[in-house]
Design an enzyme around this catalytic site. Structure first.
Site, mmCIF file in Angstrom:
data_model
loop_
_atom_site.group_PDB
_atom_site.id
_atom_site.type_symbol
_atom_site.label_atom_id
_atom_site.label_comp_id
_atom_site.label_asym_id
_atom_site.label_seq_id
_atom_site.Cartn_x
_atom_site.Cartn_y
_atom_site.Cartn_z
ATOM 1 N N SER A 10 -4.371 -10.541 -39.930
ATOM 2 C CA SER A 10 -6.200 -10.951 -40.420
ATOM 3 C C SER A 10 -6.675 -10.371 -38.720
ATOM 4 O O SER A 10 -6.318 -9.919 -38.504
ATOM 5 C CB SER A 10 -6.023 -12.424 -40.933
ATOM 6 O OG SER A 10 -7.556 -12.717 -41.100
ATOM 7 N N TYR A 20 -4.824 -21.125 -37.117
ATOM 8 C CA TYR A 20 -5.176 -19.751 -38.022
ATOM 9 C C TYR A 20 -4.829 -18.360 -36.773
ATOM 10 O O TYR A 20 -4.156 -18.025 -37.204
ATOM 11 C CB TYR A 20 -5.307 -20.141 -39.118
ATOM 12 C CG TYR A 20 -5.976 -19.163 -40.114
ATOM 13 C CD1 TYR A 20 -4.987 -18.096 -40.458
ATOM 14 C CD2 TYR A 20 -7.176 -17.476 -39.888
ATOM 15 C CE1 TYR A 20 -4.951 -17.610 -41.544
ATOM 16 C CE2 TYR A 20 -6.920 -16.484 -40.753
ATOM 17 C CZ TYR A 20 -5.834 -16.295 -42.156
ATOM 18 O OH TYR A 20 -5.819 -15.423 -42.431
#
Length: 262
Positions: free
Chosen positions: A139, A152
């Site tokens: 990401s 995350y």
């Protein structure tokens, strides 16, 4: 275009969103796709629309041993794979000071432990097949700090580092390992907010140089490229797919961005 003809590819988390788009693109490129995830009905829906004898193997990658367990199932039912796309993942949010150890353990298990152990479980058979390609879904959160996403972001940064280390270990054995870092992509969750709020959609698009939100198929095409022989000299890389959000100083409406004094 059958750039992956005769190849078998496993895509985790392929019941929807980016994983579904990746599975569809690999199938369109000629690969036999093994679909896996927890939502069996959605996996079967995707499989029904693929052309190259797809295989569904349901799996929950959260519990201990799940990564290796899925690898064993894939070896038994598909005989191994040439391409592994580690797409399955989860996100948790909130202020860093409210993070609970149980939540950290859960996101590490799904986003990192299962990814690495699935790769380890399938790697030797991939070597026996003459090599292959592993693509890890990371990401843009691994490239910059994101408010309220400390756990995350930690997993995605670890994925990028693990990608480089595994590429170093397995390059001599014919396995290429790369990662892709999607930015703002129009998944089902994003689409719901975009459809309900044009202002929200405009605000998201304004953060990119291309002034639009990405489509999951655009991620799928990059993954298919990395899986193919067209990327035969690419390994250890992370490729960002974000419309220029991270690397440019985008201004709303295409206007020149204001400079910084320092």
């Amino acid at each position: 275009m059958s750039i992956l003809a005769s190849k078998t590819a496993l895509v985790t988390g392929s019941s929807r969103g980016i994983g579904e788009a990746v599975a569809r693109e690999l199938d369109a490129s000629g690969a036999r796709v093994v679909l896996t995830g927890r939502a069996v009905a959605d996996l079967e829906r995707v499989a029904a629309e693929l052309r190259n004898d797809p295989l569904v193997i349901p799996a929950d990658l959260g519990p201990p041993g799940a990564g290796m367990g899925l690898a064993e199932a894939v070896l038994s039912e598909a005989g191994g794979v040439d391409v592994l796309v580690n797409n399955a993942g989860m996100a948790i949010g909130g202020a860093s000071e409210t993070l609970k150890e149980a939540d950290l353990d859960r996101i590490l298990a799904v986003n990192l432990r299962s990814l690495l152990m699935l790769s380890v479980g399938l790697g030797p058979a991939m070597m026996e097949r003459g090599g292959g390609s592993i693509i890890n879904m990371s990401s843009v959160a691994s490239l910059r700090g994101v408010v309220g996403r400390v756990a995350y972001t930690a997993t995605k940064g670890a994925i990028d580092a693990m990608t480089r280390a595994l590429a170093a270990d397995w390059g001599p054995k014919g396995i290429r390992v790369n990662a892709v870092n999607p930015g703002l992509i129009l998944t089902d969750l994003t689409r719901e907010r975009v459809n309900s709020s044009p202002e929200f959609a405009e605000a998201l698009a304004a953060r990119t140089a291309l002034k639009r939100i990405g489509d999951p198929a655009e991620v799928g095409r990059v993954v298919a490229f990395l899986a193919s022989d067209a990327a035969s000299y690419i390994t250890g890389e992370t490729i960002t797919i974000d419309g220029g959000m991270i690397k440019t100083l985008a201004a709303p409406g295409g206007a020149p961005a204001a400079g910084s004094a320092r």
